[in-house]
Design a protein around this motif. Structure first.
Motif, short mmCIF file in Angstrom:
data_model
loop_
_atom_site.label_atom_id
_atom_site.label_comp_id
_atom_site.label_asym_id
_atom_site.label_seq_id
_atom_site.Cartn_x
_atom_site.Cartn_y
_atom_site.Cartn_z
N LYS A 1 31.70 -69.60 -37.63
CA LYS A 1 32.25 -69.40 -38.97
C LYS A 1 33.61 -70.08 -39.09
CE LYS A 1 33.61 -65.81 -42.28
NZ LYS A 1 33.70 -64.34 -42.52
N SER A 2 34.47 -69.88 -38.09
CA SER A 2 35.80 -70.46 -38.13
C SER A 2 35.74 -71.99 -38.11
CB SER A 2 36.61 -69.96 -36.93
OG SER A 2 37.91 -70.51 -36.93
N ALA A 3 34.92 -72.53 -37.22
CA ALA A 3 34.79 -73.98 -37.14
C ALA A 3 34.24 -74.56 -38.43
CB ALA A 3 33.89 -74.35 -35.97
N GLY A 4 33.28 -73.85 -39.04
CA GLY A 4 32.70 -74.32 -40.28
C GLY A 4 33.72 -74.44 -41.40
N ILE A 5 34.66 -73.51 -41.44
CA ILE A 5 35.72 -73.56 -42.45
C ILE A 5 36.54 -74.84 -42.31
CG2 ILE A 5 37.91 -72.47 -43.14
CD1 ILE A 5 36.56 -69.76 -42.38
N LEU A 6 36.70 -75.30 -41.08
CA LEU A 6 37.51 -76.48 -40.79
C LEU A 6 36.70 -77.77 -40.74
CD1 LEU A 6 39.70 -74.91 -37.97
CD2 LEU A 6 40.28 -75.16 -40.39
N GLY A 7 35.39 -77.65 -40.99
CA GLY A 7 34.56 -78.85 -40.93
C GLY A 7 34.27 -79.31 -39.53
N ALA A 8 34.34 -78.39 -38.57
CA ALA A 8 34.10 -78.71 -37.15
C ALA A 8 32.82 -78.06 -36.68
CB ALA A 8 35.28 -78.22 -36.31
N LYS A 9 32.40 -78.44 -35.49
CA LYS A 9 31.22 -77.86 -34.86
C LYS A 9 31.61 -77.24 -33.53
CE LYS A 9 27.89 -81.10 -36.90
NZ LYS A 9 26.83 -82.12 -36.63
N THR A 10 30.87 -76.22 -33.14
CA THR A 10 31.13 -75.56 -31.86
C THR A 10 30.15 -76.03 -30.80
OG1 THR A 10 29.67 -73.73 -32.43
CG2 THR A 10 31.98 -73.48 -33.01
N VAL A 11 30.61 -75.99 -29.55
CA VAL A 11 29.75 -76.16 -28.39
C VAL A 11 30.09 -75.00 -27.45
CG1 VAL A 11 29.14 -77.59 -26.41
CG2 VAL A 11 29.68 -78.67 -28.61
N HIS A 12 29.11 -74.16 -27.18
CA HIS A 12 29.36 -72.99 -26.34
C HIS A 12 28.82 -73.22 -24.94
CE1 HIS A 12 29.52 -70.68 -30.32
NE2 HIS A 12 30.72 -70.61 -29.79
N PHE A 13 29.70 -73.10 -23.97
CA PHE A 13 29.31 -73.17 -22.57
C PHE A 13 29.05 -71.75 -22.05
CE2 PHE A 13 31.81 -77.05 -23.24
CZ PHE A 13 30.92 -78.01 -22.78
N ASP A 14 28.51 -71.66 -20.85
CA ASP A 14 28.06 -70.37 -20.34
C ASP A 14 28.99 -69.77 -19.28
OD1 ASP A 14 25.78 -70.22 -21.95
OD2 ASP A 14 24.66 -71.51 -20.59
N PHE A 15 30.22 -70.24 -19.21
CA PHE A 15 31.18 -69.62 -18.29
C PHE A 15 31.59 -68.25 -18.83
CE2 PHE A 15 31.77 -74.25 -18.06
CZ PHE A 15 31.42 -74.44 -16.72
N LEU A 16 31.77 -67.31 -17.93
CA LEU A 16 32.08 -65.94 -18.34
C LEU A 16 33.55 -65.77 -18.68
CD1 LEU A 16 30.08 -63.83 -15.71
CD2 LEU A 16 29.37 -64.54 -18.01
N ASP A 17 33.82 -64.97 -19.68
CA ASP A 17 35.17 -64.53 -19.98
C ASP A 17 35.73 -63.81 -18.75
OD1 ASP A 17 37.19 -62.43 -21.06
OD2 ASP A 17 36.83 -63.71 -22.80
N CYS A 18 37.06 -63.86 -18.62
CA CYS A 18 37.69 -63.26 -17.42
C CYS A 18 37.34 -61.79 -17.25
CB CYS A 18 39.20 -63.45 -17.46
SG CYS A 18 40.07 -62.56 -18.78
N ILE A 19 37.13 -61.08 -18.35
CA ILE A 19 36.88 -59.63 -18.23
C ILE A 19 35.51 -59.33 -17.65
CG2 ILE A 19 38.44 -59.18 -20.14
CD1 ILE A 19 36.01 -58.50 -21.86
#
Length: 208
Positions: A39-57
């Protein structure tokens, strides 16, 4: 850092954050964060790429113990190989003329630190952005983390400023946990407005 962790009970720290964010599980947290990204990227006209590394928590060491009970920690030995893994994943997607921007890691969020290390392993020209909102309450970290760098402001119009605010507010689950200067939508907008009025854009740094 948006991979889905293995099934099982998360750490006490992760459970605390899930409650603050309004999520019932790690899977829901990751799923909703990815949607917030999009949603955030779309507002800015950008695209997301999600990798599978885990968040630190969600990361454990080889002994099975949780690596982190907070976010502002030095990287632990169990994460020693993570920057190279991230660098390899990013490198596989890069085109010759791509311009890279990464976090400066003001605030010392361990994942920001590790991503910066990964970006620096790529051996490419690199711009650093100053981590918002951490710069608002950990400004003393800016100088030591930017030694030898020159600063340039990337100008943003008033229309761009409005999109910037909307893009930040798209991360509705994070705002309540981001510290006193940024913990409501109104404060977040005020902070970005103040930043923009001073700089008329985003400050970027590069090694001189």
């Amino acid at each position: 850092m948006c991979g889905y962790p293995p099934e099982g009970e998360p750490s006490a720290f992760a459970q605390l954050l899930h409650a603050q964010w309004g999520f019932a599980s790690a899977a829901e947290a990751i799923r909703m964060r990815r949607l917030e990204d999009e949603k955030s990227a779309g507002i800015l006209g950008a695209k997301t790429v999600h990798f599978d590394f885990l968040d630190c928590i969600y990361r454990r060491g080889q002994n099975g113990e949780w690596l982190y009970s907070g976010i502002s920690f030095d990287p632990q030995a169990g994460d020693a190989g993570l920057p190279q893994q991230i660098a390899d994943a990013v490198s596989a997607r890069l085109m010759p003329d791509d311009v890279l921007v990464c976090q400066l890691s003001v605030g010392s969020h361990v994942d920001h630190v590790l991503v910066r290390q990964a970006a620096e392993l790529l051996g490419r020209p690199l711009f650093y952005d100053i981590d918002v909102p951490y710069i608002f309450y950990k400004s003393e970290e800016l100088e030591p983390k930017s030694v030898g760098m020159k600063e340039k402001t990337h100008r943003i119009t008033e229309a761009g400023l409005q999109s910037w605010k909307e893009a930040i507010l798209a991360y509705s689950s994070q705002i309540p946990a981001l510290g006193e200067a940024f913990d409501t939508p109104e404060k977040a907008e005020e902070a970005i407005q103040s930043y923009w009025e001073e700089w008329k854009g985003i400050r970027l740094l590069q090694l001189d």
